[in-house]
Scaffold this motif. Structure first.
Motif, mmCIF file in Angstrom:
data_model
loop_
_atom_site.group_PDB
_atom_site.id
_atom_site.type_symbol
_atom_site.label_atom_id
_atom_site.label_comp_id
_atom_site.label_asym_id
_atom_site.label_seq_id
_atom_site.Cartn_x
_atom_site.Cartn_y
_atom_site.Cartn_z
ATOM 1 N N ALA A 140 0.926 -0.852 -0.169
ATOM 2 C CA ALA A 140 -0.237 -0.132 0.076
ATOM 3 C C ALA A 140 0.928 1.567 0.020
ATOM 4 O O ALA A 140 0.493 2.191 -0.728
ATOM 5 N N LEU A 141 1.926 0.826 0.442
ATOM 6 C CA LEU A 141 3.159 2.369 0.868
ATOM 7 C C LEU A 141 3.828 2.775 -0.745
ATOM 8 O O LEU A 141 3.777 3.787 -1.062
ATOM 9 N N ARG A 142 3.870 1.294 -1.319
ATOM 10 C CA ARG A 142 4.270 1.579 -2.856
ATOM 11 C C ARG A 142 3.507 2.039 -3.390
ATOM 12 O O ARG A 142 3.794 3.306 -4.023
ATOM 13 N N GLU A 143 2.365 1.481 -3.178
ATOM 14 C CA GLU A 143 1.091 2.567 -4.599
ATOM 15 C C GLU A 143 0.722 4.480 -4.459
ATOM 16 O O GLU A 143 0.422 4.754 -4.867
ATOM 17 N N ALA A 144 1.053 4.165 -3.002
ATOM 18 C CA ALA A 144 1.011 5.711 -2.439
ATOM 19 C C ALA A 144 2.349 6.784 -2.826
ATOM 20 O O ALA A 144 2.029 7.878 -2.354
ATOM 21 N N LEU A 145 2.947 6.273 -3.344
ATOM 22 C CA LEU A 145 3.681 6.960 -3.196
ATOM 23 C C LEU A 145 5.070 7.290 -4.735
ATOM 24 O O LEU A 145 4.262 6.555 -6.204
ATOM 25 N N PRO A 146 5.169 8.211 -5.141
ATOM 26 C CA PRO A 146 6.031 8.431 -6.848
ATOM 27 C C PRO A 146 7.320 7.222 -6.591
ATOM 28 O O PRO A 146 7.829 6.842 -5.890
ATOM 29 N N HIS A 147 6.971 6.636 -8.019
ATOM 30 C CA HIS A 147 7.948 5.686 -8.278
ATOM 31 C C HIS A 147 9.110 5.511 -8.169
ATOM 32 O O HIS A 147 10.247 4.668 -7.846
ATOM 33 N N ASN A 148 10.390 7.118 -8.129
ATOM 34 C CA ASN A 148 11.291 7.624 -8.245
ATOM 35 C C ASN A 148 11.489 7.401 -6.316
ATOM 36 O O ASN A 148 11.849 7.565 -6.059
ATOM 37 N N VAL A 149 10.902 7.110 -5.273
ATOM 38 C CA VAL A 149 10.743 7.327 -3.853
ATOM 39 C C VAL A 149 10.963 5.896 -3.316
ATOM 40 O O VAL A 149 10.345 4.713 -3.441
ATOM 41 N N ALA A 150 12.180 6.000 -2.618
ATOM 42 C CA ALA A 150 12.512 4.441 -2.062
ATOM 43 C C ALA A 150 12.201 4.204 -1.332
ATOM 44 O O ALA A 150 11.260 4.804 -0.600
ATOM 45 N N ILE A 151 12.087 2.865 -1.254
ATOM 46 C CA ILE A 151 11.180 2.247 0.967
ATOM 47 C C ILE A 151 12.133 1.510 1.494
ATOM 48 O O ILE A 151 12.666 0.519 0.411
ATOM 49 N N VAL A 152 12.344 1.716 2.230
ATOM 50 C CA VAL A 152 13.969 1.189 3.264
ATOM 51 C C VAL A 152 12.895 0.417 4.254
ATOM 52 O O VAL A 152 12.191 1.155 4.454
#
Length: 384
Positions: A140-152
């Motif tokens: 859900a976090l990935r869907e909420a963020l622009p594609h260029n924002v990394a998830i750590v």
């Protein structure tokens, strides 16, 4: 004060771990070497990722992850406000700005809508903490963020945890950091691990872990000219794990599923036994996947409880039951409060979790009567 003492946590280590230390001690290779490599390979396989890089702590793992992503001065990294202080500190180590957001009080994990709302053109990453072993909803976090924002993933508490069946912590985002501190389900004393499926990122982190060296010590010593030093083309750190720790880690990792199964059993038992106490909210079960149960954290409803959280903790201590606050609200800590002029009410859910959560003993050296005693003591104080 009771003669009985049930610790909040104890590491499950013994003769097998002790004997595992013999090889590195007798061989003389006690720094990062073949045992660390074996631990890394096994950890990557267990968590379904291509790369695992052992380091000195979860803090250095998080720092290495951000360095590998190129986080620098002028960048922003979104961080949940209810987490251990290291999650925010590592952003500052890179010269970047930690942007705090509130948490969901039911899961204790990052509020995804607030994270979405705080994204700017300066946002380079979001750190999703799998707090107490429950995976944050990275999908859900990935869907909420622009594609260029990394998830750590701050997976300090989440060795072996899963968001959904077969999808382990460590491979859900772009890069993840684990802890092997003694309060975690498996331990190497101190120590950490970085995981990723990105081979280019892994290579950058491997070099940065070892002072920025172009090849590792093992590669150099095994090569035709071990007397020559490697090239140093980037700024790095000494974040290497020792082979003594690696040897312990291999043994501990082999026990991980057994340890988690036992923790799952007693976490469910706690929830059943405490369900009828109105002022206590037990941890919400994961809708799918597997909770890592690094800690069992209650939420005390102060409007219903006959005693304040700290009074309850003090009374349990007198009876011989150790407790701790779940963790702390970063914005209420002195450095962040003074530096960024935060008010307690800026992140009300994190503030309430700071004041109203309580971890009770849950570890693999407890016996059935220990768990029964913990529940009896809680009932004695709250229910009379």
């Amino acid at each position: 004060m009771s003669d009985r003492k049930i610790q909040i946590s104890l590491p499950s280590i013994g003769e097998e771990e002790w004997l595992a230390c013999k090889d590195p001690l007798m061989s003389g290779w006690v720094t990062q070497g073949p045992k660390v490599a074996l631990f890394e390979k096994a950890f990557a396989e267990r968590h379904g990722v291509k790369h695992a890089i052992a380091v000195t702590s979860c803090t250095t793992a998080l720092h290495l992850a951000l360095v590998g992503l190129g986080i620098k001065a002028g960048d922003e990294v979104i961080v949940p406000a209810f987490t251990w202080v290291a999650t925010a500190n590592v952003v500052l180590y890179c010269g970047a700005t930690p942007v705090l957001v509130d948490v969901d009080p039911k899961t204790f994990n990052i509020d995804i809508e607030q994270a979405r709302a705080r994204v700017t053109e300066k946002t380079r990453a979001v750190i999703a903490v799998h707090l107490f072993g429950r995976c944050a909803d990275v999908d859900a976090l990935r869907e909420a963020l622009p594609h260029n924002v990394a998830i750590v993933e701050d997976a300090a508490c989440a060795a072996g945890a899963e968001l959904a069946e077969g999808r382990c912590a460590g491979g859900l985002g772009d890069v993840a950091a684990f802890s092997f501190h003694p309060r975690k389900s498996i331990t190497t004393g101190e120590g950490g691990m970085v995981t990723t499926n990105d081979s280019v990122l892994a290579e950058r982190m491997l070099q940065a872990r070892n002072h920025g060296a172009s090849i590792s010590e093992e590669q150099r010593h095994a090569g035709p000219r071990p007397y020559l030093l490697p090239e140093f083309n980037l700024l790095g750190f000494n974040y290497r794990m020792t082979d003594i720790q690696g040897a312990i880690g291999v043994v501990q990792l082999g026990k991980l599923d057994e340890l988690l199964t036992e923790r799952e059993h007693w976490a469910a038992w706690y929830s059943e036994q405490l369900a009828d106490i109105d002022c206590i909210r037990t941890p919400a079960p994961s809708p799918s996947g597997r909770h890592g149960w690094q800690a069992y954290v209650l939420y005390i409803d102060l409007d219903k409880s006959p005693v304040a959280r700290n009074e309850l903790m003090s009374a349990l201590e007198e009876l011989g039951v150790s407790t701790r606050p779940g963790t702390h609200a970063v914005h209420m800590l002195g450095y962040y409060k003074n530096e960024y002029h935060y008010q307690d009410e800026d992140f009300p859910n994190a503030r309430d979790c700071n004041n109203q959560t309580m971890a009770i003993p849950l570890h693999n050296r407890m016996q059935a009567d220990d768990y029964q005693f913990v529940v009896q003591c809680i009932r004695r104080i709250i229910c009379g």
